[in-house]
Design a protein around this motif. Sequence first.
Motif, PDB file in Angstrom:
ATOM      1  N   LYS A   3       0.856  -1.187   0.000  1.00 55.43           N
ATOM      2  CA  LYS A   3       0.000   0.000   0.000  1.00 55.43           C
ATOM      3  C   LYS A   3       0.885   1.228   0.000  1.00 55.43           C
ATOM      4  O   LYS A   3       1.897   1.290   0.700  1.00 55.43           O
ATOM      5  N   ARG A   4       0.480   2.228  -0.802  1.00 59.37           N
ATOM      6  CA  ARG A   4       1.286   3.428  -1.015  1.00 59.37           C
ATOM      7  C   ARG A   4       0.722   4.591  -0.212  1.00 59.37           C
ATOM      8  O   ARG A   4      -0.473   4.857  -0.292  1.00 59.37           O
ATOM      9  N   ILE A   5       1.591   5.276   0.534  1.00 55.54           N
ATOM     10  CA  ILE A   5       1.137   6.333   1.445  1.00 55.54           C
ATOM     11  C   ILE A   5       1.893   7.638   1.180  1.00 55.54           C
ATOM     12  O   ILE A   5       3.110   7.638   0.980  1.00 55.54           O
ATOM     13  N   LEU A   6       1.143   8.741   1.201  1.00 52.29           N
ATOM     14  CA  LEU A   6       1.702  10.092   1.107  1.00 52.29           C
ATOM     15  C   LEU A   6       1.606  10.719   2.492  1.00 52.29           C
ATOM     16  O   LEU A   6       0.537  10.703   3.107  1.00 52.29           O
ATOM     17  N   ILE A   7       2.722  11.268   2.976  1.00 49.69           N
ATOM     18  CA  ILE A   7       2.758  11.910   4.294  1.00 49.69           C
ATOM     19  C   ILE A   7       2.783  13.424   4.099  1.00 49.69           C
ATOM     20  O   ILE A   7       3.632  13.941   3.373  1.00 49.69           O
ATOM     21  N   PRO A  48      -1.627   7.992  -4.172  1.00 43.70           N
ATOM     22  CA  PRO A  48      -1.414   7.093  -3.038  1.00 43.70           C
ATOM     23  C   PRO A  48      -2.698   6.376  -2.629  1.00 43.70           C
ATOM     24  O   PRO A  48      -3.804   6.835  -2.914  1.00 43.70           O
ATOM     25  N   ASP A  49      -2.528   5.255  -1.928  1.00 44.03           N
ATOM     26  CA  ASP A  49      -3.680   4.527  -1.380  1.00 44.03           C
ATOM     27  C   ASP A  49      -4.227   5.242  -0.149  1.00 44.03           C
ATOM     28  O   ASP A  49      -5.395   5.103   0.188  1.00 44.03           O
ATOM     29  N   ALA A 117      -6.595  -0.135   9.478  1.00 40.90           N
ATOM     30  CA  ALA A 117      -8.058  -0.174   9.401  1.00 40.90           C
ATOM     31  C   ALA A 117      -8.557   0.619   8.193  1.00 40.90           C
ATOM     32  O   ALA A 117      -9.466   0.183   7.484  1.00 40.90           O
ATOM     33  N   ALA A 118      -7.957   1.775   7.939  1.00 39.89           N
ATOM     34  CA  ALA A 118      -8.368   2.599   6.797  1.00 39.89           C
ATOM     35  C   ALA A 118      -8.104   1.871   5.485  1.00 39.89           C
ATOM     36  O   ALA A 118      -8.932   1.892   4.570  1.00 39.89           O
ATOM     37  N   LEU A 119      -6.986   1.187   5.402  1.00 40.44           N
ATOM     38  CA  LEU A 119      -6.656   0.450   4.180  1.00 40.44           C
ATOM     39  C   LEU A 119      -7.430  -0.858   4.092  1.00 40.44           C
ATOM     40  O   LEU A 119      -7.703  -1.345   3.003  1.00 40.44           O
TER      41      LEU A 119
END
Length: 128
Positions: A3-7, A48-49, A117-119
Motif C-alpha cells: 500500500k502506497r502512502i503520502l505523508i 497514493p492509497d 483499518a483505513a486500508l
Amino acid sequence: MNKRILIVDDSFYMRTMLKNMLTDAGYEVVGEAANGAEALEMATSTAPDLITLDVILPDNTGLDVLKSLRQTQPSAKVVMCSAVGQEVIVNEAIENGALAYIVKPFSEEKVLEIVGAALQDDATEQAA
C-alpha cells in the motif's frame, strides 16, 4: 502489492517519524509534502492509497487541503494526524471525509492500527 502512502506534515521530524513507522510496517511511502500546495500536487502525481494529513500547514490548513482533495480525488483515503485535537476540528475533518483523526503525540501502535483499518476498508470495498 504494498500500500502506497503520502505523508503531509510541515515538521520534518514528524514526516521522518511517520515514514519510519510506515516503512518498517511494510508500507511504501511515495512522497512527503511540507505544505498544502505540495500535498495536492503529490496526491495527483503519486495516486497514493492513503494520505496522512496534518491540520497546521504553512500555506493552508489541512482541512482546506482535505476539502480540495474531496473535489479533485473524491475516493482519496485521508487520515488526519495533528497536535490540534479540539472536538470542533476533529468533527469538521470527519464531516469532510477524513477516515480517522490521530492526535499527536501518538504511539506507533495507534498509527499502524488506524492506517491498517483505513486500508482494510479499501480491501473490503473492492471485494464487495
